[in-house]
Design a protein around this motif. Structure first.
Motif, PDB file in Angstrom:
ATOM      1  N   VAL A  35       1.024  -1.414   0.003  1.00 40.93           N
ATOM      2  CA  VAL A  35      -0.057  -0.099   0.177  1.00 40.93           C
ATOM      3  C   VAL A  35       0.658   1.241   0.205  1.00 40.93           C
ATOM      4  O   VAL A  35       0.570   2.192  -0.607  1.00 40.93           O
ATOM      5  CB  VAL A  35      -1.109  -0.009   1.134  1.00 40.93           C
ATOM      6  CG1 VAL A  35      -1.612   1.449   1.491  1.00 40.93           C
ATOM      7  CG2 VAL A  35      -2.035  -1.185   1.177  1.00 40.93           C
ATOM      8  N   LEU A  36       1.939   1.137   0.839  1.00 40.49           N
ATOM      9  CA  LEU A  36       2.825   2.393   0.853  1.00 40.49           C
ATOM     10  C   LEU A  36       3.533   2.607  -0.444  1.00 40.49           C
ATOM     11  O   LEU A  36       3.670   3.829  -0.847  1.00 40.49           O
ATOM     12  CB  LEU A  36       3.803   2.302   1.958  1.00 40.49           C
ATOM     13  CG  LEU A  36       3.242   2.536   3.352  1.00 40.49           C
ATOM     14  CD1 LEU A  36       4.278   1.998   4.515  1.00 40.49           C
ATOM     15  CD2 LEU A  36       2.894   3.884   3.647  1.00 40.49           C
ATOM     16  N   LEU A  37       3.949   1.545  -1.090  1.00 38.09           N
ATOM     17  CA  LEU A  37       4.692   1.639  -2.373  1.00 38.09           C
ATOM     18  C   LEU A  37       3.669   2.128  -3.315  1.00 38.09           C
ATOM     19  O   LEU A  37       3.824   3.006  -4.270  1.00 38.09           O
ATOM     20  CB  LEU A  37       5.193   0.473  -2.756  1.00 38.09           C
ATOM     21  CG  LEU A  37       6.445  -0.180  -2.011  1.00 38.09           C
ATOM     22  CD1 LEU A  37       7.046  -1.609  -2.524  1.00 38.09           C
ATOM     23  CD2 LEU A  37       7.626   0.937  -2.473  1.00 38.09           C
TER      24      LEU A  37
ATOM     25  N   ALA B 209       2.041   9.400  -5.765  1.00 34.31           N
ATOM     26  CA  ALA B 209       2.809  10.829  -5.849  1.00 34.31           C
ATOM     27  C   ALA B 209       3.641  11.041  -6.969  1.00 34.31           C
ATOM     28  O   ALA B 209       3.719  12.009  -7.408  1.00 34.31           O
ATOM     29  CB  ALA B 209       3.345  10.699  -4.442  1.00 34.31           C
ATOM     30  N   TRP B 210       4.473  10.017  -7.406  1.00 36.45           N
ATOM     31  CA  TRP B 210       5.361  10.081  -8.521  1.00 36.45           C
ATOM     32  C   TRP B 210       4.688  10.512  -9.613  1.00 36.45           C
ATOM     33  O   TRP B 210       5.047  11.309 -10.397  1.00 36.45           O
ATOM     34  CB  TRP B 210       6.289   8.846  -8.643  1.00 36.45           C
ATOM     35  CG  TRP B 210       7.242   9.246  -9.367  1.00 36.45           C
ATOM     36  CD1 TRP B 210       7.593   8.538 -10.725  1.00 36.45           C
ATOM     37  CD2 TRP B 210       8.730  10.013  -9.486  1.00 36.45           C
ATOM     38  NE1 TRP B 210       8.678   9.015 -11.568  1.00 36.45           N
ATOM     39  CE2 TRP B 210       9.439   9.891 -10.598  1.00 36.45           C
ATOM     40  CE3 TRP B 210       8.873  10.658  -8.200  1.00 36.45           C
ATOM     41  CZ2 TRP B 210      10.405  10.550 -10.526  1.00 36.45           C
ATOM     42  CZ3 TRP B 210      10.230  11.474  -8.415  1.00 36.45           C
ATOM     43  CH2 TRP B 210      10.842  11.453  -9.709  1.00 36.45           C
ATOM     44  N   ASP B 211       3.639   9.796 -10.091  1.00 37.93           N
ATOM     45  CA  ASP B 211       2.931   9.902 -11.243  1.00 37.93           C
ATOM     46  C   ASP B 211       2.302  11.337 -11.078  1.00 37.93           C
ATOM     47  O   ASP B 211       2.331  12.248 -12.346  1.00 37.93           O
ATOM     48  CB  ASP B 211       1.842   9.080 -11.327  1.00 37.93           C
ATOM     49  CG  ASP B 211       2.207   7.570 -11.655  1.00 37.93           C
ATOM     50  OD1 ASP B 211       3.352   7.293 -12.046  1.00 37.93           O
ATOM     51  OD2 ASP B 211       1.234   6.612 -11.544  1.00 37.93           O
TER      52      ASP B 211
ATOM     53  N   GLU C 195       5.069  13.704 -11.933  1.00 37.95           N
ATOM     54  CA  GLU C 195       5.558  13.500 -13.465  1.00 37.95           C
ATOM     55  C   GLU C 195       4.550  14.243 -14.160  1.00 37.95           C
ATOM     56  O   GLU C 195       4.954  15.010 -15.339  1.00 37.95           O
ATOM     57  CB  GLU C 195       5.826  12.102 -13.949  1.00 37.95           C
ATOM     58  CG  GLU C 195       6.853  11.409 -13.305  1.00 37.95           C
ATOM     59  CD  GLU C 195       8.149  11.959 -13.850  1.00 37.95           C
ATOM     60  OE1 GLU C 195       8.198  11.936 -15.346  1.00 37.95           O
ATOM     61  OE2 GLU C 195       9.267  11.814 -13.278  1.00 37.95           O
ATOM     62  N   LYS C 196       3.337  14.178 -13.991  1.00 42.72           N
ATOM     63  CA  LYS C 196       2.276  14.781 -14.988  1.00 42.72           C
ATOM     64  C   LYS C 196       2.547  16.526 -14.628  1.00 42.72           C
ATOM     65  O   LYS C 196       2.383  16.928 -15.633  1.00 42.72           O
ATOM     66  CB  LYS C 196       1.080  14.312 -14.429  1.00 42.72           C
ATOM     67  CG  LYS C 196       0.669  13.147 -15.058  1.00 42.72           C
ATOM     68  CD  LYS C 196      -0.679  12.314 -14.541  1.00 42.72           C
ATOM     69  CE  LYS C 196      -0.718  11.051 -14.916  1.00 42.72           C
ATOM     70  NZ  LYS C 196      -2.075  10.366 -14.433  1.00 42.72           N
ATOM     71  N   ARG C 197       2.825  16.916 -13.535  1.00 44.02           N
ATOM     72  CA  ARG C 197       2.854  18.066 -13.348  1.00 44.02           C
ATOM     73  C   ARG C 197       3.863  18.728 -13.756  1.00 44.02           C
ATOM     74  O   ARG C 197       4.182  20.018 -14.205  1.00 44.02           O
ATOM     75  CB  ARG C 197       2.591  18.557 -11.785  1.00 44.02           C
ATOM     76  CG  ARG C 197       1.414  18.268 -11.161  1.00 44.02           C
ATOM     77  CD  ARG C 197       0.374  19.281 -11.505  1.00 44.02           C
ATOM     78  NE  ARG C 197      -0.820  19.044 -10.823  1.00 44.02           N
ATOM     79  CZ  ARG C 197      -1.608  17.836 -10.379  1.00 44.02           C
ATOM     80  NH1 ARG C 197      -1.269  16.737 -10.569  1.00 44.02           N
ATOM     81  NH2 ARG C 197      -2.728  17.968  -9.872  1.00 44.02           N
ATOM     82  N   ARG C 198       5.122  18.054 -13.782  1.00 46.06           N
ATOM     83  CA  ARG C 198       6.317  18.587 -14.449  1.00 46.06           C
ATOM     84  C   ARG C 198       6.391  18.988 -15.663  1.00 46.06           C
ATOM     85  O   ARG C 198       7.044  19.866 -16.196  1.00 46.06           O
ATOM     86  CB  ARG C 198       7.487  17.054 -14.201  1.00 46.06           C
ATOM     87  CG  ARG C 198       8.755  17.683 -14.297  1.00 46.06           C
ATOM     88  CD  ARG C 198       9.554  16.343 -14.026  1.00 46.06           C
ATOM     89  NE  ARG C 198      10.549  16.252 -15.071  1.00 46.06           N
ATOM     90  CZ  ARG C 198      11.578  15.378 -14.859  1.00 46.06           C
ATOM     91  NH1 ARG C 198      11.499  14.345 -13.876  1.00 46.06           N
ATOM     92  NH2 ARG C 198      12.395  15.141 -15.898  1.00 46.06           N
ATOM     93  N   GLY C 199       5.636  18.394 -16.421  1.00 46.91           N
ATOM     94  CA  GLY C 199       5.216  18.517 -17.814  1.00 46.91           C
ATOM     95  C   GLY C 199       4.638  20.152 -17.986  1.00 46.91           C
ATOM     96  O   GLY C 199       4.784  20.833 -19.166  1.00 46.91           O
ATOM     97  N   ASP C 200       3.911  20.174 -16.786  1.00 43.09           N
ATOM     98  CA  ASP C 200       2.872  21.512 -17.197  1.00 43.09           C
ATOM     99  C   ASP C 200       3.894  22.802 -16.595  1.00 43.09           C
ATOM    100  O   ASP C 200       3.564  23.993 -17.141  1.00 43.09           O
ATOM    101  CB  ASP C 200       2.043  21.470 -16.149  1.00 43.09           C
ATOM    102  CG  ASP C 200       0.878  20.372 -16.309  1.00 43.09           C
ATOM    103  OD1 ASP C 200       0.921  19.777 -17.722  1.00 43.09           O
ATOM    104  OD2 ASP C 200       0.099  19.908 -15.838  1.00 43.09           O
ATOM    105  N   LEU C 201       5.117  22.498 -16.216  1.00 47.27           N
ATOM    106  CA  LEU C 201       5.931  23.864 -15.756  1.00 47.27           C
ATOM    107  C   LEU C 201       6.615  24.184 -16.734  1.00 47.27           C
ATOM    108  O   LEU C 201       6.992  23.706 -17.603  1.00 47.27           O
ATOM    109  CB  LEU C 201       6.753  23.494 -14.560  1.00 47.27           C
ATOM    110  CG  LEU C 201       6.109  22.793 -13.256  1.00 47.27           C
ATOM    111  CD1 LEU C 201       7.006  22.310 -12.261  1.00 47.27           C
ATOM    112  CD2 LEU C 201       5.130  24.022 -12.744  1.00 47.27           C
TER     113      LEU C 201
END
Length: 66
Positions: free
Chosen positions: A47-49, A55-57, A60-66
Protein backbone atom coordinates in the motif's frame (compact mmCIF):
# COMPACT_ATOMS: atom_id res chain seq x y z
CA UNK A 1 -13.55 16.42 3.20
CA UNK A 2 -10.05 16.94 4.52
CA UNK A 3 -8.82 20.49 4.91
CA UNK A 4 -5.15 21.38 4.72
CA UNK A 5 -3.73 24.58 6.15
CA UNK A 6 -0.51 25.89 4.69
CA UNK A 7 1.06 29.23 5.50
CA UNK A 8 3.18 31.22 3.08
CA UNK A 9 5.80 29.12 1.30
CA UNK A 10 9.32 29.22 2.72
CA UNK A 11 11.75 31.70 1.19
CA UNK A 12 14.78 30.58 -0.73
CA UNK A 13 15.63 26.89 -0.70
CA UNK A 14 13.09 25.75 1.88
CA UNK A 15 12.82 22.12 0.83
CA UNK A 16 13.30 20.91 4.41
CA UNK A 17 10.47 23.16 5.58
CA UNK A 18 8.24 22.07 2.72
CA UNK A 19 8.93 18.41 3.45
CA UNK A 20 8.31 18.84 7.18
CA UNK A 21 5.05 20.69 6.67
CA UNK A 22 3.73 18.21 4.10
CA UNK A 23 4.72 15.31 6.34
CA UNK A 24 3.03 16.92 9.35
CA UNK A 25 -0.24 17.29 7.46
CA UNK A 26 -0.17 14.12 5.38
CA UNK A 27 1.22 11.56 7.83
CA UNK A 28 -2.04 11.09 9.77
CA UNK A 29 -3.96 10.58 6.51
CA UNK A 30 -1.41 8.14 5.10
CA UNK A 31 -1.39 6.20 8.39
CA UNK A 32 -5.18 5.97 8.31
CA UNK A 33 -5.18 4.68 4.72
CA UNK A 34 -2.55 2.07 5.57
CA UNK A 35 -4.44 0.98 8.70
CA UNK A 36 -7.69 0.60 6.76
CA UNK A 37 -5.99 -1.38 4.01
CA UNK A 38 -4.19 -3.62 6.53
CA UNK A 39 -7.47 -4.26 8.35
CA UNK A 40 -8.89 -5.46 5.03
CA UNK A 41 -5.93 -7.85 4.65
CA UNK A 42 -3.74 -5.80 2.32
CA UNK A 43 0.03 -5.77 2.73
CA UNK A 44 1.12 -2.49 4.35
CA UNK A 45 4.35 -2.23 2.35
CA UNK A 46 2.46 -2.75 -0.92
CA UNK A 47 0.00 0.00 0.00
CA UNK A 48 2.82 2.41 0.87
CA UNK A 49 4.60 1.61 -2.40
CA UNK A 50 1.37 2.18 -4.33
CA UNK A 51 0.95 5.56 -2.63
CA UNK A 52 4.52 6.47 -3.57
CA UNK A 53 3.74 5.49 -7.17
CA UNK A 54 0.67 7.73 -7.14
CA UNK A 55 2.69 10.65 -5.78
CA UNK A 56 5.41 10.10 -8.38
CA UNK A 57 2.85 9.91 -11.20
CA UNK A 58 1.35 13.22 -10.05
CA UNK A 59 4.82 14.76 -9.96
CA UNK A 60 5.63 13.53 -13.47
CA UNK A 61 2.34 14.83 -14.90
CA UNK A 62 2.80 18.26 -13.26
CA UNK A 63 6.44 18.44 -14.32
CA UNK A 64 5.37 18.64 -17.94
CA UNK A 65 3.05 21.54 -17.11
CA UNK A 66 5.84 23.73 -15.70
Amino acid sequence: MVEFKFSDPPLGNGTDEISSECQRQLLPIVNEIVRAAAAAGWNEKDVLLAMADVAWDLYEKRRGDL
